[in-house]
Design a protein around this motif. Structure first.
Motif, PDB file in Angstrom:
ATOM      1  N   THR A  82       0.820  -1.214   0.000  1.00 33.10           N
ATOM      2  CA  THR A  82       0.000   0.000   0.000  1.00 33.10           C
ATOM      3  C   THR A  82       0.854   1.264   0.000  1.00 33.10           C
ATOM      4  OG1 THR A  82      -0.211   0.484   2.368  1.00 33.10           O
ATOM      5  CG2 THR A  82      -1.605  -1.274   1.483  1.00 33.10           C
ATOM      6  N   SER A  83       0.222   2.357  -0.423  1.00 32.37           N
ATOM      7  CA  SER A  83       0.830   3.688  -0.320  1.00 32.37           C
ATOM      8  C   SER A  83       0.043   4.533   0.679  1.00 32.37           C
ATOM      9  CB  SER A  83       0.874   4.372  -1.684  1.00 32.37           C
ATOM     10  OG  SER A  83      -0.442   4.537  -2.191  1.00 32.37           O
ATOM     11  N   GLY A  84      -0.516   3.845   1.683  1.00 31.53           N
ATOM     12  CA  GLY A  84      -1.240   4.514   2.757  1.00 31.53           C
ATOM     13  C   GLY A  84      -0.834   3.925   4.095  1.00 31.53           C
ATOM     14  N   HIS A  85      -1.609   4.236   5.125  1.00 27.92           N
ATOM     15  CA  HIS A  85      -1.281   3.699   6.454  1.00 27.92           C
ATOM     16  C   HIS A  85      -1.444   2.179   6.444  1.00 27.92           C
ATOM     17  CE1 HIS A  85      -5.761   4.182   6.918  1.00 27.92           C
ATOM     18  NE2 HIS A  85      -5.612   3.007   7.497  1.00 27.92           N
ATOM     19  N   LEU A  86      -0.762   1.535   7.375  1.00 24.01           N
ATOM     20  CA  LEU A  86      -0.804   0.077   7.442  1.00 24.01           C
ATOM     21  C   LEU A  86      -1.992  -0.399   8.273  1.00 24.01           C
ATOM     22  CD1 LEU A  86       2.980  -0.736   7.979  1.00 24.01           C
ATOM     23  CD2 LEU A  86       1.695  -0.630   5.828  1.00 24.01           C
ATOM     24  N   MET A  87      -2.557  -1.525   7.862  1.00 20.21           N
ATOM     25  CA  MET A  87      -3.628  -2.161   8.619  1.00 20.21           C
ATOM     26  C   MET A  87      -3.070  -2.626   9.969  1.00 20.21           C
ATOM     27  SD  MET A  87      -5.892  -5.484   7.424  1.00 20.21           S
ATOM     28  CE  MET A  87      -6.450  -4.754   5.877  1.00 20.21           C
ATOM     29  N   PRO A  88      -3.844  -2.468  11.063  1.00 20.35           N
ATOM     30  CA  PRO A  88      -3.343  -2.898  12.375  1.00 20.35           C
ATOM     31  C   PRO A  88      -2.953  -4.372  12.386  1.00 20.35           C
ATOM     32  CG  PRO A  88      -5.338  -1.581  12.630  1.00 20.35           C
ATOM     33  CD  PRO A  88      -5.177  -1.839  11.163  1.00 20.35           C
ATOM     34  N   PRO A  89      -1.884  -4.723  13.113  1.00 19.37           N
ATOM     35  CA  PRO A  89      -1.365  -6.097  13.083  1.00 19.37           C
ATOM     36  C   PRO A  89      -2.297  -7.127  13.702  1.00 19.37           C
ATOM     37  CG  PRO A  89      -0.202  -4.769  14.718  1.00 19.37           C
ATOM     38  CD  PRO A  89      -1.050  -3.829  13.937  1.00 19.37           C
ATOM     39  N   GLU A  90      -3.235  -6.675  14.568  1.00 22.54           N
ATOM     40  CA  GLU A  90      -4.105  -7.651  15.235  1.00 22.54           C
ATOM     41  C   GLU A  90      -5.231  -8.158  14.336  1.00 22.54           C
ATOM     42  OE1 GLU A  90      -5.556  -3.472  16.429  1.00 22.54           O
ATOM     43  OE2 GLU A  90      -3.631  -4.520  16.240  1.00 22.54           O
ATOM     44  N   ILE A  91      -5.434  -7.558  13.173  1.00 18.75           N
ATOM     45  CA  ILE A  91      -6.469  -8.018  12.242  1.00 18.75           C
ATOM     46  C   ILE A  91      -6.040  -9.369  11.657  1.00 18.75           C
ATOM     47  CG2 ILE A  91      -7.719  -7.519  10.111  1.00 18.75           C
ATOM     48  CD1 ILE A  91      -8.438  -5.577  12.304  1.00 18.75           C
ATOM     49  N   GLU A  92      -6.861 -10.404  11.855  1.00 25.50           N
ATOM     50  CA  GLU A  92      -6.520 -11.736  11.336  1.00 25.50           C
ATOM     51  C   GLU A  92      -7.041 -11.950   9.921  1.00 25.50           C
ATOM     52  OE1 GLU A  92      -7.285 -15.017  13.898  1.00 25.50           O
ATOM     53  OE2 GLU A  92      -6.453 -14.026  15.671  1.00 25.50           O
ATOM     54  N   ASN A  98     -10.323  -8.963   5.438  1.00 25.36           N
ATOM     55  CA  ASN A  98     -11.663  -8.474   5.078  1.00 25.36           C
ATOM     56  C   ASN A  98     -12.378  -7.813   6.253  1.00 25.36           C
ATOM     57  OD1 ASN A  98     -12.179  -9.492   2.197  1.00 25.36           O
ATOM     58  ND2 ASN A  98     -11.440 -11.328   3.227  1.00 25.36           N
ATOM     59  N   ASP A  99     -11.922  -8.069   7.478  1.00 21.96           N
ATOM     60  CA  ASP A  99     -12.570  -7.489   8.657  1.00 21.96           C
ATOM     61  C   ASP A  99     -12.209  -6.029   8.866  1.00 21.96           C
ATOM     62  OD1 ASP A  99     -13.772  -9.905   9.184  1.00 21.96           O
ATOM     63  OD2 ASP A  99     -12.276 -10.553  10.653  1.00 21.96           O
ATOM     64  N   TYR A 100     -11.205  -5.533   8.149  1.00 19.72           N
ATOM     65  CA  TYR A 100     -10.768  -4.147   8.333  1.00 19.72           C
ATOM     66  C   TYR A 100     -11.556  -3.244   7.387  1.00 19.72           C
ATOM     67  CZ  TYR A 100      -7.669  -0.125   8.986  1.00 19.72           C
ATOM     68  OH  TYR A 100      -7.158   1.124   9.280  1.00 19.72           O
ATOM     69  N   GLN A 101     -12.446  -2.482   7.958  1.00 17.51           N
ATOM     70  CA  GLN A 101     -13.310  -1.600   7.168  1.00 17.51           C
ATOM     71  C   GLN A 101     -13.131  -0.160   7.645  1.00 17.51           C
ATOM     72  OE1 GLN A 101     -15.233  -2.818   4.646  1.00 17.51           O
ATOM     73  NE2 GLN A 101     -14.632  -4.936   5.071  1.00 17.51           N
ATOM     74  N   VAL A 102     -12.643   0.709   6.771  1.00 16.52           N
ATOM     75  CA  VAL A 102     -12.499   2.126   7.102  1.00 16.52           C
ATOM     76  C   VAL A 102     -13.136   2.956   5.991  1.00 16.52           C
ATOM     77  CG1 VAL A 102     -10.430   1.944   8.548  1.00 16.52           C
ATOM     78  CG2 VAL A 102     -10.185   2.114   6.066  1.00 16.52           C
ATOM     79  N   GLU A 103     -13.630   4.136   6.365  1.00 20.64           N
ATOM     80  CA  GLU A 103     -14.294   5.001   5.381  1.00 20.64           C
ATOM     81  C   GLU A 103     -13.289   5.603   4.407  1.00 20.64           C
ATOM     82  OE1 GLU A 103     -16.943   7.949   6.853  1.00 20.64           O
ATOM     83  OE2 GLU A 103     -18.066   6.559   8.112  1.00 20.64           O
ATOM     84  N   ASP A 104     -12.097   5.919   4.908  1.00 18.43           N
ATOM     85  CA  ASP A 104     -11.121   6.610   4.065  1.00 18.43           C
ATOM     86  C   ASP A 104      -9.734   6.014   4.302  1.00 18.43           C
ATOM     87  OD1 ASP A 104     -10.338   8.515   2.201  1.00 18.43           O
ATOM     88  OD2 ASP A 104      -9.737   9.929   3.760  1.00 18.43           O
ATOM     89  N   TRP A 105      -9.062   5.681   3.213  1.00 18.64           N
ATOM     90  CA  TRP A 105      -7.723   5.115   3.314  1.00 18.64           C
ATOM     91  C   TRP A 105      -6.866   5.832   2.273  1.00 18.64           C
ATOM     92  CZ3 TRP A 105      -6.980  -0.904   3.945  1.00 18.64           C
ATOM     93  CH2 TRP A 105      -5.681  -1.170   4.392  1.00 18.64           C
ATOM     94  N   PRO A 106      -6.365   7.014   2.613  1.00 15.89           N
ATOM     95  CA  PRO A 106      -5.715   7.850   1.598  1.00 15.89           C
ATOM     96  C   PRO A 106      -4.307   7.404   1.239  1.00 15.89           C
ATOM     97  CG  PRO A 106      -5.652   8.934   3.731  1.00 15.89           C
ATOM     98  CD  PRO A 106      -6.469   7.685   3.916  1.00 15.89           C
ATOM     99  N   SER A 107      -3.937   7.684   0.009  1.00 13.14           N
ATOM    100  CA  SER A 107      -2.560   7.557  -0.444  1.00 13.14           C
ATOM    101  C   SER A 107      -1.862   8.881  -0.156  1.00 13.14           C
ATOM    102  CB  SER A 107      -2.533   7.258  -1.947  1.00 13.14           C
ATOM    103  OG  SER A 107      -1.226   7.090  -2.417  1.00 13.14           O
ATOM    104  N   THR A 108      -0.681   8.821   0.441  1.00 11.03           N
ATOM    105  CA  THR A 108       0.034  10.053   0.802  1.00 11.03           C
ATOM    106  C   THR A 108       1.424  10.048   0.174  1.00 11.03           C
ATOM    107  OG1 THR A 108       1.098   9.183   2.800  1.00 11.03           O
ATOM    108  CG2 THR A 108      -1.157  10.033   3.034  1.00 11.03           C
ATOM    109  N   PRO A 109       1.996  11.235  -0.077  1.00 10.02           N
ATOM    110  CA  PRO A 109       3.332  11.304  -0.696  1.00 10.02           C
ATOM    111  C   PRO A 109       4.381  10.513   0.072  1.00 10.02           C
ATOM    112  CG  PRO A 109       2.304  13.458  -0.732  1.00 10.02           C
ATOM    113  CD  PRO A 109       1.397  12.579   0.077  1.00 10.02           C
ATOM    114  N   GLU A 110       4.364  10.598   1.395  1.00 14.58           N
ATOM    115  CA  GLU A 110       5.350   9.875   2.206  1.00 14.58           C
ATOM    116  C   GLU A 110       5.226   8.366   2.014  1.00 14.58           C
ATOM    117  OE1 GLU A 110       6.389   8.999   6.926  1.00 14.58           O
ATOM    118  OE2 GLU A 110       4.727  10.339   6.406  1.00 14.58           O
TER     119      GLU A 110
END
Length: 412
Positions: free
Chosen positions: A274-284, A287-299
């Motif tokens: 990904t070019s965005g924040h990482l999914m939390p490590p506790e998600i097994e 498909n259970d990780y649902q967020v409204e916004d997952w932006p791509s950022t320059p960094e």
């Protein structure tokens, strides 16, 4: 030269003898030898081609957007995966989306893209109407499905993920489904053996893969059991969805080491960075990780580019890896909404696109300008794949393959 030595297995020596129509050697001719396609499969999931190829009432603006996206795909990749999830492909029994997928596959094939179908048997996104059948009827329907798809797409799609995620298949408990029911009856090795036997029967020349996200010893045990049982696996598919962070060199090389001992080709069949924040490590379950916004950022785009460069370089250097498929080409409509594409939603390329484009079309590509000798000959080392020779504004095609005769006569 260091990189060339590390990639010697990706190259071969070739001697061309250039002659005229009467067979006389063309001496002292200035020629260009240009690689136009790789033998190695650099791929992407490219589901958007279904809408573009079929049009289906899409607006002219939408089609222009898709055409721009697919042109950027064609500039870099030579391999595409199309979706054959049973629930979407045949939501109503007896009414498969064969025409739409065939049109899409032909569109890719006409543009020199190798196509893979994914998957023929999977417990997730499978046909809901299977639940109305007995287990024997489910198995018969699955066999019929394999026979239909491999027959209808023969010559257009001759590579298939035959069965997907078998390690979890018989113990999958999120919801009832027909495929898990028959997997419980047949066992893991049993269901793999049945599906591969049917696929091999229908298209003996197809390339058949087993595919899984589970890279633990459980997948190794399954593959070993299948091979012991005589299952004709052509290649091992390894998923690498890295929404929770890049595996890194150490894990990647450890996975390569463990799965290469089977002696089969390895396909990194579903890769995500990904070019965005990482999914939390506790998600097994991803498909259970649902967020409204997952932006791509320059960094994070710079991070993605560094990871793409390292991962592809490690895999391309490994002699048993034959294919790498990124699962998401564009952030538009990406799985889980993750910014995992090489393009942003507006089709603008991310740094990862530019990095991969440079690797495939520059660093790992052969283009040579030279002159034939007195016998009309030239010898060179090149990456394996398809080439064109250009002389006096005329073109002729040839291939560099690993186990071919070194010398080839070409007529201009």
């Amino acid at each position: 030269m260091g990189q060339t030595n590390e990639l010697a297995h990706r190259m071969a020596c070739k001697t061309i003898k250039l002659v005229d129509a009467t067979g006389n050697p063309l001496a002292g001719k200035n020629i260009t030898l240009k690689q136009i396609n790789h033998e190695f499969l650099f791929g992407c999931g490219i589901f958007d081609v279904i809408e573009l190829a079929n049009k289906n009432g899409s607006s002219s603006d939408r089609l222009a957007y898709l055409e721009d996206k697919l042109n950027k795909f064609l500039d870099v990749f030579n391999f595409g995966t199309l979706p054959f999830y049973w629930g979407g492909f045949e939501p109503e029994r007896g009414k498969p989306q064969t025409k739409e997928l065939l049109t899409a596959a032909q569109w890719l094939k006409e543009r020199n893209i190798e196509v893979k179908g994914h998957p023929l048997c999977w417990h997730t996104e499978t046909a809901p109407w299977l639940l109305d059948l007995s287990n024997k009827e489910i198995l018969d329907a699955q066999f019929a499905r394999i026979e239909r798809e491999l027959t209808d797409f023969k010559g257009i799609i001759d590579m298939w993920d035959v069965i997907n995620e078998v390690v979890i298949m018989p113990i999958f408990d999120k919801y009832d489904n027909g495929i898990t029911r028959i997997a419980k009856d047949l066992g893991r090795v049993g269901i793999v053996k049945e599906m591969f036997a049917k696929a091999r029967e229908i298209n003996p020349n197809s390339t058949l893969l087993i595919n899984d996200f589970n890279t633990s010893v459980n997948y190794e045990i399954l593959i070993d059991g299948c091979l012991q049982a005589g299952v004709p696996i052509d290649a091992i598919g390894i998923q690498s969805h890295q929404h929770q962070g890049y595996w890194g060199r150490e894990k990647l090389e450890e996975v390569l080491d463990r799965f290469s001992h089977f002696g089969l080709p390895l396909h990194f069949s579903e890769n995500t960075l990904t070019s965005g924040h990482l999914m939390p490590p506790e998600i097994e379950d991803l498909n259970d990780y649902q967020v409204e916004d997952w932006p791509s950022t320059p960094e994070f785009e710079e991070r993605q580019a560094r990871e793409v460069e390292e991962m592809y370089s490690i895999l391309f250097k490994h002699p048993q890896v034959e294919a790498i498929t990124a699962w998401t080409f564009s952030d538009d409509g990406a799985w889980l909404g993750a910014p995992a594409g090489f393009l942003r939603e507006d089709n603008s390329p991310k740094p990862a696109y530019d990095v991969l484009n440079k690797l495939i079309n520059d660093d790992w590509n052969t283009t040579i300008t030279c002159q034939t000798d007195a016998d009309g000959m030239v010898t060179f080392d090149g990456f394996l794949g398809e080439y064109e020779l250009i002389c006096d504004n005329k073109k002729v095609n040839f291939k560099i393959e690993k186990n071919q005769e070194t010398e080839q006569k070409l007529t201009i």
